[in-house]
Write a protein that holds these residues in place. Sequence first.
Motif, PDB file in Angstrom:
ATOM      1  N   ALA A 178     -16.281   6.538   6.348  1.00 61.74           N
ATOM      2  CA  ALA A 178     -15.536   7.137   7.464  1.00 61.74           C
ATOM      3  C   ALA A 178     -14.633   8.273   6.993  1.00 61.74           C
ATOM      4  CB  ALA A 178     -14.717   6.067   8.170  1.00 61.74           C
ATOM      5  N   GLY A 179     -14.660   8.565   5.684  1.00 60.74           N
ATOM      6  CA  GLY A 179     -13.864   9.662   5.144  1.00 60.74           C
ATOM      7  C   GLY A 179     -12.597   9.211   4.459  1.00 60.74           C
ATOM      8  N   GLY A 180     -12.484   7.908   4.192  1.00 61.49           N
ATOM      9  CA  GLY A 180     -11.266   7.391   3.597  1.00 61.49           C
ATOM     10  C   GLY A 180     -11.386   7.092   2.118  1.00 61.49           C
ATOM     11  N   ALA A 181     -10.317   6.556   1.577  1.00 62.54           N
ATOM     12  CA  ALA A 181     -10.251   6.168   0.165  1.00 62.54           C
ATOM     13  C   ALA A 181      -9.771   4.724   0.080  1.00 62.54           C
ATOM     14  CB  ALA A 181      -9.302   7.075  -0.609  1.00 62.54           C
ATOM     15  N   ILE A 182     -10.268   4.011  -0.902  1.00 64.54           N
ATOM     16  CA  ILE A 182      -9.826   2.640  -1.142  1.00 64.54           C
ATOM     17  C   ILE A 182      -8.712   2.678  -2.186  1.00 64.54           C
ATOM     18  CG2 ILE A 182     -10.502   0.349  -1.930  1.00 64.54           C
ATOM     19  CD1 ILE A 182     -11.665   1.215   0.781  1.00 64.54           C
ATOM     20  N   LEU A 183      -7.546   2.176  -1.824  1.00 67.25           N
ATOM     21  CA  LEU A 183      -6.396   2.153  -2.727  1.00 67.25           C
ATOM     22  C   LEU A 183      -6.352   0.879  -3.557  1.00 67.25           C
ATOM     23  CD1 LEU A 183      -3.620   3.534  -0.323  1.00 67.25           C
ATOM     24  CD2 LEU A 183      -5.219   4.800  -1.783  1.00 67.25           C
ATOM     25  N   HIS A 184      -6.803  -0.228  -2.968  1.00 68.44           N
ATOM     26  CA  HIS A 184      -6.780  -1.495  -3.698  1.00 68.44           C
ATOM     27  C   HIS A 184      -7.643  -2.518  -2.969  1.00 68.44           C
ATOM     28  CE1 HIS A 184      -4.786  -3.465  -7.097  1.00 68.44           C
ATOM     29  NE2 HIS A 184      -4.841  -4.587  -6.390  1.00 68.44           N
ATOM     30  N   VAL A 185      -8.350  -3.323  -3.741  1.00 67.42           N
ATOM     31  CA  VAL A 185      -9.120  -4.439  -3.192  1.00 67.42           C
ATOM     32  C   VAL A 185      -8.603  -5.716  -3.826  1.00 67.42           C
ATOM     33  CG1 VAL A 185     -11.382  -5.525  -2.978  1.00 67.42           C
ATOM     34  CG2 VAL A 185     -11.171  -3.042  -2.778  1.00 67.42           C
ATOM     35  N   GLY A 186      -8.173  -6.657  -2.979  1.00 67.47           N
ATOM     36  CA  GLY A 186      -7.602  -7.902  -3.474  1.00 67.47           C
ATOM     37  C   GLY A 186      -6.101  -7.800  -3.621  1.00 67.47           C
ATOM     38  N   MET A 187      -5.432  -8.959  -3.669  1.00 76.81           N
ATOM     39  CA  MET A 187      -3.987  -8.971  -3.875  1.00 76.81           C
ATOM     40  C   MET A 187      -3.568 -10.303  -4.491  1.00 76.81           C
ATOM     41  SD  MET A 187      -2.566  -9.370   0.084  1.00 76.81           S
ATOM     42  CE  MET A 187      -0.952  -8.763  -0.387  1.00 76.81           C
ATOM     43  N   PRO A 188      -2.502 -10.285  -5.321  1.00 76.01           N
ATOM     44  CA  PRO A 188      -2.029 -11.518  -5.952  1.00 76.01           C
ATOM     45  C   PRO A 188      -1.123 -12.330  -5.034  1.00 76.01           C
ATOM     46  CG  PRO A 188      -0.729  -9.690  -6.738  1.00 76.01           C
ATOM     47  CD  PRO A 188      -1.766  -9.100  -5.810  1.00 76.01           C
ATOM     48  N   VAL A 189      -1.556 -12.491  -3.787  1.00 73.77           N
ATOM     49  CA  VAL A 189      -0.859 -13.325  -2.815  1.00 73.77           C
ATOM     50  C   VAL A 189      -1.882 -14.285  -2.243  1.00 73.77           C
ATOM     51  CG1 VAL A 189       0.481 -13.393  -0.675  1.00 73.77           C
ATOM     52  CG2 VAL A 189       0.746 -11.465  -2.239  1.00 73.77           C
ATOM     53  N   ASP A 190      -1.549 -15.553  -2.229  1.00 76.67           N
ATOM     54  CA  ASP A 190      -2.476 -16.563  -1.733  1.00 76.67           C
ATOM     55  C   ASP A 190      -1.741 -17.488  -0.765  1.00 76.67           C
ATOM     56  OD1 ASP A 190      -5.206 -17.918  -2.192  1.00 76.67           O
ATOM     57  OD2 ASP A 190      -3.786 -19.576  -2.401  1.00 76.67           O
ATOM     58  N   PRO A 191      -2.235 -17.589   0.498  1.00 74.88           N
ATOM     59  CA  PRO A 191      -3.419 -16.965   1.078  1.00 74.88           C
ATOM     60  C   PRO A 191      -3.232 -15.450   1.283  1.00 74.88           C
ATOM     61  CG  PRO A 191      -2.764 -18.933   2.305  1.00 74.88           C
ATOM     62  CD  PRO A 191      -1.621 -18.573   1.417  1.00 74.88           C
ATOM     63  N   GLY A 192      -4.317 -14.727   1.163  1.00 74.23           N
ATOM     64  CA  GLY A 192      -4.298 -13.281   1.352  1.00 74.23           C
ATOM     65  C   GLY A 192      -5.045 -12.519   0.285  1.00 74.23           C
ATOM     66  N   ASN A 193      -5.667 -13.248  -0.667  1.00 73.62           N
ATOM     67  CA  ASN A 193      -6.293 -12.604  -1.820  1.00 73.62           C
ATOM     68  C   ASN A 193      -7.289 -11.509  -1.460  1.00 73.62           C
ATOM     69  OD1 ASN A 193      -6.404 -15.805  -3.426  1.00 73.62           O
ATOM     70  ND2 ASN A 193      -4.971 -14.176  -3.851  1.00 73.62           N
ATOM     71  N   LEU A 194      -8.004 -11.661  -0.347  1.00 71.33           N
ATOM     72  CA  LEU A 194      -9.147 -10.786  -0.071  1.00 71.33           C
ATOM     73  C   LEU A 194      -8.805  -9.600   0.823  1.00 71.33           C
ATOM     74  CD1 LEU A 194     -11.914 -13.518   0.342  1.00 71.33           C
ATOM     75  CD2 LEU A 194     -11.078 -12.376  -1.725  1.00 71.33           C
ATOM     76  N   LEU A 195      -7.581  -9.147   0.803  1.00 68.02           N
ATOM     77  CA  LEU A 195      -7.178  -7.978   1.590  1.00 68.02           C
ATOM     78  C   LEU A 195      -7.701  -6.688   0.949  1.00 68.02           C
ATOM     79  CD1 LEU A 195      -3.903  -7.283   3.389  1.00 68.02           C
ATOM     80  CD2 LEU A 195      -4.532  -5.671   1.578  1.00 68.02           C
ATOM     81  N   VAL A 196      -8.054  -5.735   1.795  1.00 67.06           N
ATOM     82  CA  VAL A 196      -8.488  -4.403   1.355  1.00 67.06           C
ATOM     83  C   VAL A 196      -7.476  -3.387   1.877  1.00 67.06           C
ATOM     84  CG1 VAL A 196     -10.269  -2.620   1.488  1.00 67.06           C
ATOM     85  CG2 VAL A 196     -10.920  -5.039   1.358  1.00 67.06           C
ATOM     86  N   LEU A 197      -6.954  -2.545   0.983  1.00 70.69           N
ATOM     87  CA  LEU A 197      -6.006  -1.496   1.364  1.00 70.69           C
ATOM     88  C   LEU A 197      -6.678  -0.144   1.210  1.00 70.69           C
ATOM     89  CD1 LEU A 197      -3.099  -0.524   2.060  1.00 70.69           C
ATOM     90  CD2 LEU A 197      -2.627  -0.552  -0.403  1.00 70.69           C
ATOM     91  N   GLY A 198      -6.844   0.552   2.327  1.00 73.39           N
ATOM     92  CA  GLY A 198      -7.438   1.885   2.304  1.00 73.39           C
ATOM     93  C   GLY A 198      -6.638   2.839   3.163  1.00 73.39           C
ATOM     94  N   GLU A 199      -7.018   4.107   3.158  1.00 71.80           N
ATOM     95  CA  GLU A 199      -6.364   5.078   4.029  1.00 71.80           C
ATOM     96  C   GLU A 199      -7.308   6.217   4.347  1.00 71.80           C
ATOM     97  OE1 GLU A 199      -2.867   6.522   2.021  1.00 71.80           O
ATOM     98  OE2 GLU A 199      -3.996   8.032   0.897  1.00 71.80           O
ATOM     99  N   ILE A 200      -7.077   6.800   5.516  1.00 78.04           N
ATOM    100  CA  ILE A 200      -7.837   7.971   5.950  1.00 78.04           C
ATOM    101  C   ILE A 200      -6.831   8.990   6.464  1.00 78.04           C
ATOM    102  CG2 ILE A 200      -9.560   8.882   7.557  1.00 78.04           C
ATOM    103  CD1 ILE A 200     -10.847   6.134   7.645  1.00 78.04           C
ATOM    104  N   GLY A 201      -6.783  10.139   5.833  1.00 79.27           N
ATOM    105  CA  GLY A 201      -5.840  11.171   6.248  1.00 79.27           C
ATOM    106  C   GLY A 201      -4.400  10.707   6.205  1.00 79.27           C
ATOM    107  N   GLY A 202      -4.057   9.850   5.247  1.00 80.37           N
ATOM    108  CA  GLY A 202      -2.706   9.333   5.123  1.00 80.37           C
ATOM    109  C   GLY A 202      -2.389   8.168   6.031  1.00 80.37           C
ATOM    110  N   LYS A 203      -3.348   7.768   6.860  1.00 84.37           N
ATOM    111  CA  LYS A 203      -3.138   6.628   7.754  1.00 84.37           C
ATOM    112  C   LYS A 203      -3.754   5.363   7.145  1.00 84.37           C
ATOM    113  CE  LYS A 203      -3.291   9.389  12.031  1.00 84.37           C
ATOM    114  NZ  LYS A 203      -3.965   9.520  13.350  1.00 84.37           N
ATOM    115  N   PRO A 204      -3.050   4.245   7.175  1.00 80.73           N
ATOM    116  CA  PRO A 204      -3.587   3.018   6.575  1.00 80.73           C
ATOM    117  C   PRO A 204      -4.763   2.440   7.350  1.00 80.73           C
ATOM    118  CG  PRO A 204      -1.194   2.919   6.834  1.00 80.73           C
ATOM    119  CD  PRO A 204      -1.670   4.079   7.646  1.00 80.73           C
TER     120      PRO A 204
END
Length: 344
Positions: A256-282
């Motif tokens: 869609a034209g975005g970038a992936i900033l991070h996949v996964g997180m050291p918080v449980d529950p919540g490990n499988l979160l994906v953080l991306g952005e498109i044009g500066g929008k999350p």
Amino acid sequence: MWFGTRPLDDADDLVGATLAHSIQIAPRRKLRKGHVLTPESLVAIGEAGIGEITVAIPEAGDMTEDAAAGHIADVFALEGFRREDVGTGRVNFHAAADGVLVVAPGRIDALNTVDPAITLATLPNHSPVREGQMIATVKIIPFAVDGALVEKAAAEVTAPDTIRVHPFRRGLKVAMIQTRVKGTKSSMLDKTWRITNARLESMHAVMTDESRTDHAVAPLAEEIAAQIAENDIVLVFGASAVTDPRDVVPKAIEQAGGAILHVGMPVDPGNLLVLGEIGGKPVIGAPGCARSPKENGFDWVMRRLCAGIAVKGDDIVSMGVGGLLTEIPIRPHPRERQAPESDK
């Protein structure tokens, strides 16, 4: 400050001293701790048959507990708070709006290192707070403290953003996309929408749209591109959990034209979160646990974003300490090892 026990024979020297402990001087009369002694109260103590008292006497250069607490409170570069001077060497701070509390831990530690007599306590960094909630308190332990120490402690917290409440941005526009596979129940998607809408309302954000599409890269990418153009944040709830940066949700964000900033997180529950952005929008790929109203890593990210606090990969990485949250029993893969079917 001088502190100790003095005989009542020194009454002339005790005027203006602070009573260190409460004392009963009559069946229905008590002089409380912190009482500043006057000639009249000293006479009453003597008439009660008390021969000595424990007192605190300020020395040259000392500041009283209330003056010291007030001085430290005066220098705070605080935003988003209401101050309350309550006496007994204490000043409290309360949030002026719903939002996220952000503190500078190093500065707080530096103040608390100056002298045990001077303390500052806050809620944990990045805590969600509600209007009127206490967020911090200055407390002076003794009845008086060396003014030079007070000045030194105050100097540690004068910089901007030592303690700040970032209010939730009202009217933030959020779109929600849910993907489907064969067998996905509409009732589950409906429930996820209701829970997410309530979650966003608590952060003063507005759910502008909820759409559903197949769990495949191309159609999801098309929907993400359409929604990000009209909204501030896009949330994606995948029908299948993300297990790799090349999975459907992260690939669709990139397509869609975005970038992936991070996949996964050291918080449980919540490990499988994906953080991306498109044009500066999350663009957030929500973990499956976000379908539950219980707190999880998704809340940690969304609160910051809704309060105007940027979230990058390094911010996600730093969430590990304190990131072990209460388990959500309905998760398909809970923490505890499950017994084989034959053993149940």
